[in-house]
Design a protein around this motif. Structure first.
Motif, mmCIF file in Angstrom:
data_model
loop_
_atom_site.group_PDB
_atom_site.id
_atom_site.type_symbol
_atom_site.label_atom_id
_atom_site.label_comp_id
_atom_site.label_asym_id
_atom_site.label_seq_id
_atom_site.Cartn_x
_atom_site.Cartn_y
_atom_site.Cartn_z
ATOM 1 N N GLU A 181 0.850 -1.199 0.000
ATOM 2 C CA GLU A 181 0.000 0.000 0.000
ATOM 3 C C GLU A 181 0.884 1.246 0.000
ATOM 4 N N TYR A 182 1.960 1.214 0.788
ATOM 5 C CA TYR A 182 2.843 2.377 0.913
ATOM 6 C C TYR A 182 3.558 2.687 -0.398
ATOM 7 N N VAL A 183 4.274 1.676 -0.966
ATOM 8 C CA VAL A 183 5.073 1.974 -2.174
ATOM 9 C C VAL A 183 4.198 2.240 -3.398
ATOM 10 N N ARG A 184 2.942 1.696 -3.370
ATOM 11 C CA ARG A 184 2.063 1.916 -4.533
ATOM 12 C C ARG A 184 1.322 3.245 -4.459
ATOM 13 N N ASN A 185 1.213 3.831 -3.259
ATOM 14 C CA ASN A 185 0.452 5.072 -3.111
ATOM 15 C C ASN A 185 1.315 6.282 -2.763
ATOM 16 N N SER A 186 2.540 6.022 -2.324
ATOM 17 C CA SER A 186 3.405 7.158 -1.964
ATOM 18 C C SER A 186 3.897 7.869 -3.229
ATOM 19 N N PRO A 187 3.862 9.204 -3.248
ATOM 20 C CA PRO A 187 4.382 9.948 -4.401
ATOM 21 C C PRO A 187 5.890 9.814 -4.529
ATOM 22 N N ARG A 188 6.523 9.229 -3.505
ATOM 23 C CA ARG A 188 7.989 9.123 -3.525
ATOM 24 C C ARG A 188 8.466 7.845 -4.221
ATOM 25 N N TYR A 189 7.525 7.010 -4.683
ATOM 26 C CA TYR A 189 7.910 5.751 -5.358
ATOM 27 C C TYR A 189 7.124 5.558 -6.635
ATOM 28 N N LYS A 190 7.810 4.898 -7.604
ATOM 29 C CA LYS A 190 7.130 4.425 -8.815
ATOM 30 C C LYS A 190 7.227 2.912 -8.740
ATOM 31 N N SER A 191 6.079 2.213 -8.595
ATOM 32 C CA SER A 191 6.082 0.790 -8.306
ATOM 33 C C SER A 191 5.581 -0.051 -9.456
ATOM 34 N N GLN A 192 6.091 -1.284 -9.552
ATOM 35 C CA GLN A 192 5.711 -2.198 -10.628
ATOM 36 C C GLN A 192 5.677 -3.612 -10.055
#
Ligand SMILES: Cc1ncnc2c1ncn2[C@@H]1O[C@H](/C=C/CNC(=O)c2cc(-c3ccc(F)cc3)cc(O)c2O)[C@@H](O)[C@H]1O
Ligand SMILES: [Mg+2]
Length: 214
Positions: A181-192
Motif C-alpha cells: 500500500e505504501y510503495v504503490r500510493n506514496s508519491p515518492r515511489y514508482k512501483s511495478q
C-alpha cells in the motif's frame, strides 16, 4: 543429533555444486528444494526476475534484508560488476553459519559482507560502519512485517537516492499488505508488480519493484 533443513541444504550444495561456480550452487539448492525439501529461497522462477532487475540496475552497492541460507545472496552477487559490494543482514546465527559456507562454496566472499544482527539495528549504522553512502538496490526478503518499517528507516537514514531500486519478495504470499500500500500510493515511489509463483509451487506470488523518486 538431528540435522536442520539449512544444514541439509548446505550438504546438498557441497555434494552437488562445483566450488567457485555460483550458478551450480543456485542449481543445487533449487534441485534440493524441488526434489527433497521445500525451503523459503526466492527460487528459480522469481530468481530469473531478480536476475533481470540486477542486470538492468548493474548496482555498485546492494543491501539484502534476510540472508537465510544465502541463495539470493549468491544469485545477486554472481551478477555484480567487479568492485561492487553486497551487504546482507541476518539475525539468526545458525542461518548465518550456513549462509557463510554457501557463499564460500560459491567463491563470492570478496563481494559479500554478511552482517549478523537485526535490520532495524544495523540500517542506522550503515554509513558509519561500512562507509556506505546510498544503496543502488535493496532486496527485501526478511520478516514480512519489517518491510515497511525498514523502508521508512532507510529513507530517514538517507540510504536511498533518486533512482534507488527496492525489490521485495513475497508481496502476495505470505504477503506484505502495508508495504505494498505504501510503495504503490506514496508519491515518492514508482512501483511495478512482477507476477510469478511462490518458490517451487504453483501458488501465486510476485516481486514488487519500486523506484525511489527522491
Ligand atoms: C528484522 C530482521 N533482521 C535480520 N534478519 C532477519 C530479520 N527478519 C528475518 N530475518 C531473517 O531472514 C529470514 C527470514 C525470512 C522470512 N521469509 C519468510 O517468512 C518467507 C516465507 C515464505 C512462505 C510462503 C508460504 C508458506 F506456506 C510458508 C512460507 C516464502 C518466502 O519466500 C519467504 O521469504 C531468516 O533467515 C531470518 O532469520
Ligand atoms: Mg522470500
Amino acid at each position: 543429533t538431528q540435522s536442520t533443513r539449512p544444514q541439509r541444504m548446505l550438504a546438498a550444495v557441497q555434494k552437488n555444486a562445483t566450488r567457485g561456480d555460483p550458478r551450480s550452487v543456485v542449481k543445487a539448492i533449487d534441485q534440493f528444494c524441488r526434489q527433497k525439501e521445500w525451503a523459503m529461497n526466492v527460487g528459480d522462477e522469481k530468481g530469473c526476475i531478480l536476475d533481470s532487475v540486477v542486470s538492468e540496475v548493474n548496482p555498485a552497492t546492494v543491501l539484502e534484508l534476510g540472508t537465510y541460507c544465502g541463495y539470493s545472496t549468491v544469485r545477486i552477487a554472481s551478477l555484480l560488476p567487479p568492485h561492487a559490494k553486497l551487504i546482507t543482514l541476518e539475525f539468526n546465527p545458525d542461518n548465518a553459519v550456513i549462509a557463510r559456507q554457501v557463499i564460500a562454496w560459491a567463491g563470492l566472499e570478496d563481494k559479500i559482507q554478511l552482517v549478523e544482527g537485526a535490520s532495524g539495528d544495523w540500517i542506522p549504522k550503515m554509513k558509519e560502519e561500512f562507509g556506505v553512502k546510498t544503496f543502488d538496490l535493496v532486496f527485501l526478503d526478511h520478516w514480512k512485517d519489517r518491510y515497511l518499517p525498514d523502508t521508512k528507516l532507510m529513507e530517514e537514514c538517507g540510504l536511498l537516492r533518486k533512482g534507488s531500486i527496492l525489490l521485495a519478495d513475497n508481496v502476495i504470499c505470505p504477503g506484505t499488505p502495508d508495504y505494498l500500500e505504501y510503495v504503490r500510493n506514496s508519491p515518492r515511489y514508482k512501483s511495478q508488480y512482477f507476477k510469478s509463483h511462490l518458490e517451487y509451487t504453483k501458488v501465486e506470488d510476485g516481486l514488487e519493484k519500486s523506484v525511489f523518486l527522491g
